[in-house]
Scaffold this motif. Structure first.
Motif, PDB file in Angstrom:
ATOM      1  N   LEU A 300      23.479  71.899 -12.036  1.00 27.47           N
ATOM      2  CA  LEU A 300      23.248  72.445 -13.368  1.00 27.47           C
ATOM      3  C   LEU A 300      21.785  72.164 -13.681  1.00 27.47           C
ATOM      4  N   PHE A 301      20.986  73.219 -13.727  1.00 28.76           N
ATOM      5  CA  PHE A 301      19.562  73.021 -14.005  1.00 28.76           C
ATOM      6  C   PHE A 301      19.331  73.290 -15.492  1.00 28.76           C
ATOM      7  N   GLU A 332      25.963  75.829  -5.244  1.00 26.99           N
ATOM      8  CA  GLU A 332      25.936  76.708  -6.420  1.00 26.99           C
ATOM      9  C   GLU A 332      24.862  76.203  -7.382  1.00 26.99           C
ATOM     10  N   ILE A 333      24.156  77.154  -8.031  1.00 30.46           N
ATOM     11  CA  ILE A 333      23.164  76.745  -9.036  1.00 30.46           C
ATOM     12  C   ILE A 333      23.440  77.512 -10.325  1.00 30.46           C
ATOM     13  N   THR A 334      23.528  76.793 -11.437  1.00 32.78           N
ATOM     14  CA  THR A 334      23.682  77.446 -12.730  1.00 32.78           C
ATOM     15  C   THR A 334      22.570  76.941 -13.648  1.00 32.78           C
ATOM     16  N   GLY A 353      20.548  88.329 -11.018  1.00 26.77           N
ATOM     17  CA  GLY A 353      20.492  88.163  -9.557  1.00 26.77           C
ATOM     18  C   GLY A 353      21.680  87.330  -9.097  1.00 26.77           C
ATOM     19  N   LYS A 354      21.389  86.242  -8.374  1.00 34.07           N
ATOM     20  CA  LYS A 354      22.476  85.402  -7.831  1.00 34.07           C
ATOM     21  C   LYS A 354      22.944  84.363  -8.843  1.00 34.07           C
ATOM     22  N   PHE A 355      22.165  84.161  -9.916  1.00 35.39           N
ATOM     23  CA  PHE A 355      22.414  82.985 -10.742  1.00 35.39           C
ATOM     24  C   PHE A 355      22.992  83.301 -12.114  1.00 35.39           C
ATOM     25  N   PHE A 356      23.824  82.349 -12.580  1.00 34.20           N
ATOM     26  CA  PHE A 356      24.349  82.438 -13.932  1.00 34.20           C
ATOM     27  C   PHE A 356      23.438  81.658 -14.867  1.00 34.20           C
ATOM     28  N   PHE A 357      23.270  82.198 -16.094  1.00 38.92           N
ATOM     29  CA  PHE A 357      22.523  81.502 -17.146  1.00 38.92           C
ATOM     30  C   PHE A 357      23.484  81.314 -18.305  1.00 38.92           C
ATOM     31  N   ILE A 358      23.596  80.086 -18.783  1.00 37.99           N
ATOM     32  CA  ILE A 358      24.515  79.822 -19.891  1.00 37.99           C
ATOM     33  C   ILE A 358      23.724  79.187 -21.032  1.00 37.99           C
TER      34      ILE A 358
END
Ligand code: GDP
Length: 456
Positions: A300-301, A332-334, A353-358
């Motif tokens: 989780l970044f 996995e990176i979110t 793209g490949k990543f989710f942003f929350i």
């Protein structure tokens, strides 16, 4: 087959219950059958019988099952006594059995260990039995059963087969001079490298998409100082474990917190942050975080939304550049855009793209449910039919051997040194062999089986 001491243990849970089962395994199981039952029951047939003590007094009555070697779970002679589940009766029966010479109580997991040592199951299957017993949900049960039936072992054995074919070719070429070697020798080696590489990638992909990891999910929280990493951990765990201050770099050690999200146990790790620093203590913390990243399932970044967009993009691009050299497991990176209370926008979750942003606020709790749902969805999507159970031990061995493979390939391209290649293939063989147990030290076996319960 090596003759080991005969062992006995209660296989049902200790304490009062309607039925209590004892298992005896080993060469003296026959003697025990004669002592307790006054006979050897018909193989694999439920035989109703009285259970006697040494003085031929009746202790209990119940069902006896006789599995002569090698057609038993352990591969040895096995006697099972199913009597009444009274701790006193069980104790009297065990005392009677232990009065026979060369019989002792089984250690935890020793029946499984013997099944493994006698070639009835491999290590993955032995571990799957333990995982099946300790399964906490239906998907884990399915995955453990699949592994027990050999689904995971099948892939590992095929990988080993491909590797051994390669080894045989290389080992048999070592003794020839250059003139004697096939003119297309180099091409053949490249084809073999390619085949092995494809198989490694197939297994890594399977592990990523179709394995259920028995141990808890490892989720690491990283990001620049003051982004709200500790606040996120606190709100997820509903506790104030991590120190939250507005002084950048407060979290220097790694903080671990186990949190159950909808039945999935997650280990969250709060880190020192991700930034350039000259502070030695902070540097140690950042290095620790990078080491931990390699072992994680999910990153989780966290980014502070109140900083300008350009800066946000620079931070995330920097991170992605650095992680690409680390991300060997396709972790996995979110991206978590924190402090939405100060800089609100409407989207809750989006995929770029490949990543989710929350978008969340670790202060007000906004978006935390969406984040939890996202973490669960990622796990659920993995748990399709045909999944198998894997342990971190397996993933580690695969990564280690793949690392050796890449090194071998690079060395070959550079030096064309056949002895070096043979040595690398031998190392890989040992590392992969430890997964199924075809190469395993006593130390490894003790470590694995000692975590099983008694009677297994
Ligand atoms: P870390 O260094 O990334 O672990 O950041 P902290 O969790 O220690 O938070 C740094 C500062 O930001 C603290 O003063 C927090 O109270 C504040 N903070 C964290 N999350 C939020 C949030 O969602 N909204 C607001 N307004 N402040 C936050």
């Amino acid at each position: 087959m090596i003759k080991r001491k005969t062992i006995v243990a209660q296989v049902t849970h200790p304490g009062k219950s309607s039925v209590g089962i004892l298992r005896v395994s080993g060469v003296n199981a026959k003697k025990i059958a004669i002592l307790i039952l006054n006979k050897i029951p018909k193989p694999r047939v439920a035989t109703y019988s009285k259970f006697f003590n040494k003085n031929n007094e009746i202790l209990d009555q119940g069902i006896a099952l006789w599995f002569p070697s090698p057609f038993s779970f352990t591969g040895e002679d096995v006697l099972e006594l199913q009597g009444h589940g009274s701790p006193v009766i069980i104790d009297l029966l065990i005392t009677t059995i232990l009065s026979v010479k060369n019989i002792r109580l089984a250690r935890p997991g020793e029946f499984c260990e013997r099944a493994f040592l006698n070639g009835k199951i491999d290590l993955i299957q032995a571990e799957a039995i333990d995982d099946l017993i300790n399964s906490e949900n239906e998907s884990m049960i399915k995955a453990s059963l699949n592994s027990l039936q050999g689904n995971f072992s099948y892939y590992i054995k095929n990988l080993l087969k491909t590797l051994i074919e390669f080894r045989v070719y290389i080992e048999s070429s070592i003794d020839f001079s250059e003139e004697e070697i096939d003119f297309n020798y180099n091409d053949i080696i490249f084809i073999k490298f390619k085949k092995l590489n494809n198989y490694f990638l197939k297994i890594k992909n399977l592990i990523k998409n179709e394995s259920v990891i028995r141990e808890s999910k490892k989720i690491i929280i990283i990001g620049p100082p003051n982004a709200g990493k500790s606040s996120l951990l606190n709100i997820l765990s509903s506790r104030n474990k991590a120190i939250v201050t507005n002084i950048p770099g407060t979290t220097r050690d790694l903080l671990h917190e186990y949190i159950n999200i909808n039945g999935i146990l997650c280990e969250f790790i709060d880190t020192a942050g991700f930034h350039n620093t000259t502070n030695t203590i902070e540097k140690i913390g950042i290095d620790l975080a990078w080491k931990e990243i390699k072992k994680c399932d999910h990153i989780l970044f966290v980014i502070d939304k109140t900083i300008d967009l350009k800066h946000q993009k620079k931070i995330s691009d920097n991170f992605l550049k650095k992680i690409s050299s680390y991300n060997k497991n396709n972790i996995e990176i979110t991206f978590i855009l924190n402090k939405n209370d100060l800089s609100p926008d409407n989207f809750k979750i989006k995929k770029i793209g490949k990543f989710f942003f929350i978008s969340i606020s670790a202060l007000t709790g906004e978006g935390i449910d969406i984040l939890k749902k996202h973490l669960i969805n990622i796990e659920k999507n993995k748990n399709k039919e045909g999944t198998f159970i894997a342990r971190r031990r397996h993933l580690y061995q695969i990564d280690l051997s793949y690392h050796e493979f890449l090194k071998a390939q690079k060395n070959w391209i550079k030096n064309k040194n056949i002895e070096l290649l043979a040595e690398s293939l031998n190392i890989m063989n040992k590392i992969i062999g430890e997964i199924t147990g075809s190469f395993s030290s006593n130390d490894l076996l003790n470590r694995i089986f000692s975590t099983f319960c008694i009677g297994k």
